[in-house]
Structure formats: C-alpha cells, structure tokens
Design a protein around this motif. Structure first.
Motif, short mmCIF file in Angstrom:
data_model
loop_
_atom_site.label_atom_id
_atom_site.label_comp_id
_atom_site.label_asym_id
_atom_site.label_seq_id
_atom_site.Cartn_x
_atom_site.Cartn_y
_atom_site.Cartn_z
N ALA A 1 0.83 -1.20 0.00
CA ALA A 1 0.00 0.00 0.00
C ALA A 1 0.87 1.26 0.00
CB ALA A 1 -0.92 0.02 1.21
N PRO A 2 0.47 2.32 -0.73
CA PRO A 2 1.18 3.59 -0.65
C PRO A 2 0.79 4.32 0.64
CG PRO A 2 -0.65 3.77 -2.18
CD PRO A 2 -0.63 2.35 -1.71
N VAL A 3 1.78 4.75 1.40
CA VAL A 3 1.56 5.27 2.75
C VAL A 3 1.99 6.72 2.85
CG1 VAL A 3 2.20 5.01 5.19
CG2 VAL A 3 1.85 2.98 3.77
N VAL A 4 1.18 7.51 3.56
CA VAL A 4 1.55 8.86 3.98
C VAL A 4 1.73 8.82 5.48
CG1 VAL A 4 0.83 11.27 4.15
CG2 VAL A 4 0.30 9.96 2.08
N THR A 5 2.93 9.14 5.95
CA THR A 5 3.18 9.08 7.40
C THR A 5 4.08 10.22 7.82
OG1 THR A 5 3.73 7.58 9.23
CG2 THR A 5 5.19 7.53 7.31
N SER A 6 4.44 10.25 9.09
CA SER A 6 5.07 11.41 9.71
C SER A 6 6.58 11.43 9.54
CB SER A 6 4.74 11.45 11.21
OG SER A 6 3.35 11.39 11.42
N ALA A 7 7.09 12.58 9.16
CA ALA A 7 8.53 12.81 9.20
C ALA A 7 8.95 13.10 10.64
CB ALA A 7 8.90 13.98 8.29
N GLY A 8 10.16 12.71 10.98
CA GLY A 8 10.72 13.06 12.27
C GLY A 8 10.22 12.24 13.44
N THR A 9 9.57 11.09 13.17
CA THR A 9 9.11 10.21 14.24
C THR A 9 9.58 8.79 13.96
OG1 THR A 9 7.03 9.51 13.22
CG2 THR A 9 7.01 11.63 14.35
N ALA A 10 9.17 7.86 14.83
CA ALA A 10 9.57 6.47 14.63
C ALA A 10 9.06 5.92 13.30
CB ALA A 10 9.05 5.61 15.78
N THR A 11 7.92 6.43 12.82
CA THR A 11 7.40 5.89 11.57
C THR A 11 8.31 6.21 10.39
OG1 THR A 11 5.96 7.81 11.18
CG2 THR A 11 5.02 5.94 12.37
N GLU A 12 9.09 7.28 10.47
CA GLU A 12 10.07 7.56 9.42
C GLU A 12 11.17 6.50 9.44
OE1 GLU A 12 13.07 11.05 7.71
OE2 GLU A 12 11.73 11.49 9.40
N GLU A 13 11.55 6.04 10.63
CA GLU A 13 12.53 4.95 10.71
C GLU A 13 12.00 3.70 10.02
OE1 GLU A 13 14.18 4.09 14.61
OE2 GLU A 13 13.46 6.05 15.33
N VAL A 14 10.72 3.41 10.19
CA VAL A 14 10.11 2.24 9.58
C VAL A 14 10.01 2.41 8.07
CG1 VAL A 14 8.02 0.84 9.46
CG2 VAL A 14 8.83 1.67 11.67
N ALA A 15 9.52 3.56 7.64
CA ALA A 15 9.20 3.76 6.23
C ALA A 15 10.42 4.02 5.37
CB ALA A 15 8.21 4.92 6.10
N GLY A 16 11.43 4.69 5.90
CA GLY A 16 12.57 5.05 5.08
C GLY A 16 12.13 5.91 3.90
N ASP A 17 12.60 5.54 2.70
CA ASP A 17 12.21 6.28 1.50
C ASP A 17 11.06 5.60 0.76
OD1 ASP A 17 13.44 4.06 0.46
OD2 ASP A 17 14.83 5.15 -0.83
N ALA A 18 10.35 4.71 1.45
CA ALA A 18 9.29 3.93 0.80
C ALA A 18 7.90 4.40 1.22
CB ALA A 18 9.46 2.45 1.10
N ALA A 19 7.79 5.67 1.63
CA ALA A 19 6.50 6.27 1.96
C ALA A 19 6.61 7.77 1.72
CB ALA A 19 6.11 5.99 3.40
N VAL A 20 5.49 8.44 1.68
CA VAL A 20 5.46 9.89 1.61
C VAL A 20 5.53 10.42 3.03
CG1 VAL A 20 4.13 11.92 0.93
CG2 VAL A 20 4.08 9.87 -0.50
N LEU A 21 6.57 11.18 3.33
CA LEU A 21 6.78 11.70 4.68
C LEU A 21 6.32 13.15 4.75
CD1 LEU A 21 10.35 10.24 5.31
CD2 LEU A 21 8.16 9.30 6.07
N VAL A 22 5.50 13.47 5.74
CA VAL A 22 4.91 14.80 5.86
C VAL A 22 5.06 15.32 7.28
CG1 VAL A 22 3.24 14.35 4.02
CG2 VAL A 22 2.60 13.89 6.41
N GLU A 23 4.94 16.63 7.43
CA GLU A 23 4.88 17.25 8.74
C GLU A 23 3.50 16.95 9.35
OE1 GLU A 23 4.67 18.81 12.10
OE2 GLU A 23 6.64 18.85 11.12
N PRO A 24 3.45 16.19 10.44
CA PRO A 24 2.14 15.72 10.94
C PRO A 24 1.26 16.81 11.52
CG PRO A 24 3.89 15.06 12.43
CD PRO A 24 4.56 15.63 11.22
#
Length: 363
Positions: free
Chosen positions: A288-311
């Motif tokens: 699934a294509p994911v939009v998740t938070s930059a600067g949190t643990a979810t960025e560690e999980v997603a790496g460059d394989a998700a869209v990272l946004v300011e939550p």
C-alpha cells in the motif's frame, strides 16, 4: 532458558499494536528451540478476543488486572513465580512491571506520556510514571522498537548502555481477488478510499487526517477508519466534519486488514508520536502507498518507501494524499518499494535479537 512473558495486554479493552507485537514475538519465540516461554497475566473469567489468544500457556495470578498492577507497582508482589514456578528471566512486555526474584528485561514501546501528559488520564499518568521509574531501577536491559523510543528512554534517565533497539516485524498476507471483493462488499466500499488504521486517541492525529481529506477536491474519495474507540477524542464530532465521505468500521480482525490495505488508494498514518507504528509496516507489507510522519519512529520504519509529511500541518497531509491520488502509477511504484522494504522486518529477526538480549541479561 525459561522465560516468563507478561501477556496482560491481550485482555485490554483496546489491545492495540503493543498487544499485536507481543503476540507475534511470542509466536516467533515458540518456533525456537533455545527458549521456553510461559505467559503470565491477571485473573480473568473469560479468554481474550479470538485475535489475541496467546500462543503459549498462560499462568494467572490471583488478582484482577487493576489490583495486580497496583500491587506490582506499590508492593512488588505477587511475584511472577507464584503463578509460573521457577523462571530464569522475566520479560515485562509493557510498563506494568512485575515483581520477581529473576532478572528483569522490560520492553518500553514509547514514553509519549512525558511529552504529552494531557493525552493520558490522571490514573494513567501515575501508572506510566511509576512503571518507568521501576524500569529505570530494576531492568537489566530495556528493549525499545525504535531509535525514537531509545532517545525518550535516555531522556527519562535510562542509560544507553542498558537500551537495545529491537524493531518489530511483519508477516505479509497473500490476498486473493475473492478476499478483496468480499471485504469491499461486506463494508460497502464502493468508492476509492483513504485508509486510517489505529485506536481513536489524540496522538494518532485523526482530526488532521479528517481535515486533510475534507480539503481534497475529490468528492468521490472517502475516508475509511479502522480501530477501536480509545480516549480523549469525540469520534462522532470527527465524523460530522466529513458528512457522507467517512466510514468508521471499528475494530477489525487481522484477516480483514490485509485486503483493506491492498485496496486502499492511500493509507494515512501521520501520527504525532509513535514507538514504532505497526500499521505503517503492515500497510507497506501489503504494497500500500503510505503517507506518514517525518521526524518520528514511523520515518525509521518507512525510510524512503513512503510519503513523509509534517504531521501538524493539514496542508502537508492533504498534499501527500493528493500526490498519490492524482498519480496511480506513482502510488503503485511506491507500494512496490514499500513491499520490498517491509520484507526486511521479520518476527524471526525480532525474536533473535530478543533472545540475544535475554542471554546478555543473564550474564
């Protein structure tokens, strides 16, 4: 070695990702031949929900949960061994820290209550603070699922020399076309949808997700919410902000989640703070294509394989979703990258690192 694993989360009203992670870890430990696991929990008249039945024998102490938690934190009794018999080590899988004569390892999923005390009840704050203090005093090692949680533990006075980062895993599901059709039909999902999976509570940031979807100029796209009602959020008021375009499905069993992830046009998980963010990894594992938070643990999980946004920015969340909805080919490409990255997170690896920590704690 014989290890007692606290499993009380399986009986919680809202088990959440922590209970899921504990169960999957227990399954992976059972598959090994170098550790014997016995669960420990409070007194209960009924088994947990079918999705949260432990894969190991569970020894029950004589007190109900609230009394047990209070006794553990105030008196350090009853000891785990009163139910389990002798064990080599106790693994407290959450912040309810039991009494025991055996060496103690504690999993700290996150310390969000320290940054956002208003998101917890008064009783919850007292419980979390006491559990964190007992962890700091008594745990030989503290396991955390992310570097973000490790930093929180250091700020709480737990030395880095006692912290071990042990990421969670995921088990991708094979989903058939029949399963996709069945899930869509049962939940009457006839339009493209943005999927949110998580307990309805403040740090999951659901109000901004609702506002972001409302800001999209896409009346054909609806928001689908999956997760139990938690605390300190008015779900009815949130749904009223998106009339006719939001569907709350409540808690769903794991078998329903995989096809929902695969059918989603996008998965939104811009949580304000996480220890790990298991729904992000579960969504990625299904492509699934994911939009998740930059600067949190979810960025560690997603790496460059998700869209990272300011939550904290509704505009940023909306822009992330719009980018995926406007370009299905790019969304599919991101989903393939996500699947590849998720393949590196296995429960077997989680168990291997956990057992290594057990051995270290026993030396």
């Amino acid at each position: 070695m014989r290890v007692a694993l606290t499993l009380e989360q399986c009986w919680h009203r809202v088990p959440g990702g922590s209970a899921t992670s504990i169960l999957r870890l227990a399954e992976a430990l059972v598959a090994r031949d170098d550790v014997e696991v016995v669960g420990v929990a409070a007194r209960h008249g009924e088994p947990p929900a079918p999705s949260f039945v432990p894969p190991v024998p569970v020894a029950h102490l004589p007190l109900p949960r609230l009394a047990l938690y209070e006794a553990w934190h105030a008196l350090r009794r009853p000891r785990v061994e009163a139910a389990t018999g002798p064990v080599d080590l106790v693994h407290a899988t959450a912040v309810a820290v039991p009494g025991s004569r055996a060496p103690l390892v504690v999993t700290v999923h996150d310390l969000a209550f320290r940054a956002e005390p208003g998101h917890a009840t008064r009783h919850g704050l007292r419980f979390f603070r006491r559990g964190t203090e007992l962890t700091r005093r008594h745990a030989r090692l503290v396991l955390v699922p992310s570097e973000a949680s490790a930093r929180e533990c250091e700020e709480a006075g737990i030395g880095r020399d006692r912290l071990r980062v042990v990421p969670w895993g995921v088990t991708p599901q094979v989903v058939t076309e029949a399963q996709r059709s069945d899930v869509r039909a049962r939940h009457r999902l006839e339009r493209p949808y943005v999927l949110f999976v998580g307990t309805v509570e403040p740090r999951k940031n659901l109000p901004r997700v609702v506002e972001a979807v409302a800001a999209l100029d896409r009346p054909d796209v609806e928001l689908v919410l999956v997760g139990a009602e938690g605390w300190n959020e008015d779900l009815g008021a949130l749904l009223a902000r998106l009339p006719g375009r939001v569907r709350a499905l409540g808690f769903l069993p794991p078998d329903d989640l995989a096809p929902l992830y695969e059918e989603a046009a996008a998965v939104a998980y811009p949580s304000l703070r996480e220890g790990f963010g298991l729904p992000v990894l579960e969504a990625m594992a299904q492509g699934a294509p994911v939009v998740t938070s930059a600067g949190t643990a979810t960025e560690e999980v997603a790496g460059d394989a998700a869209v990272l946004v300011e939550p904290t920015s509704v505009d940023a969340i909306a822009a992330g979703l719009e980018g995926l909805l406007a370009d299905p080919a790019a969304a599919a490409s991101l989903g393939r990258r996500a699947r590849d990255r998720a393949a590196g997170f296995t429960w077997a690896r989680t168990a291997e690192q956990t057992v290594a920590a057990y051995r270290e704690a026993l030396t």
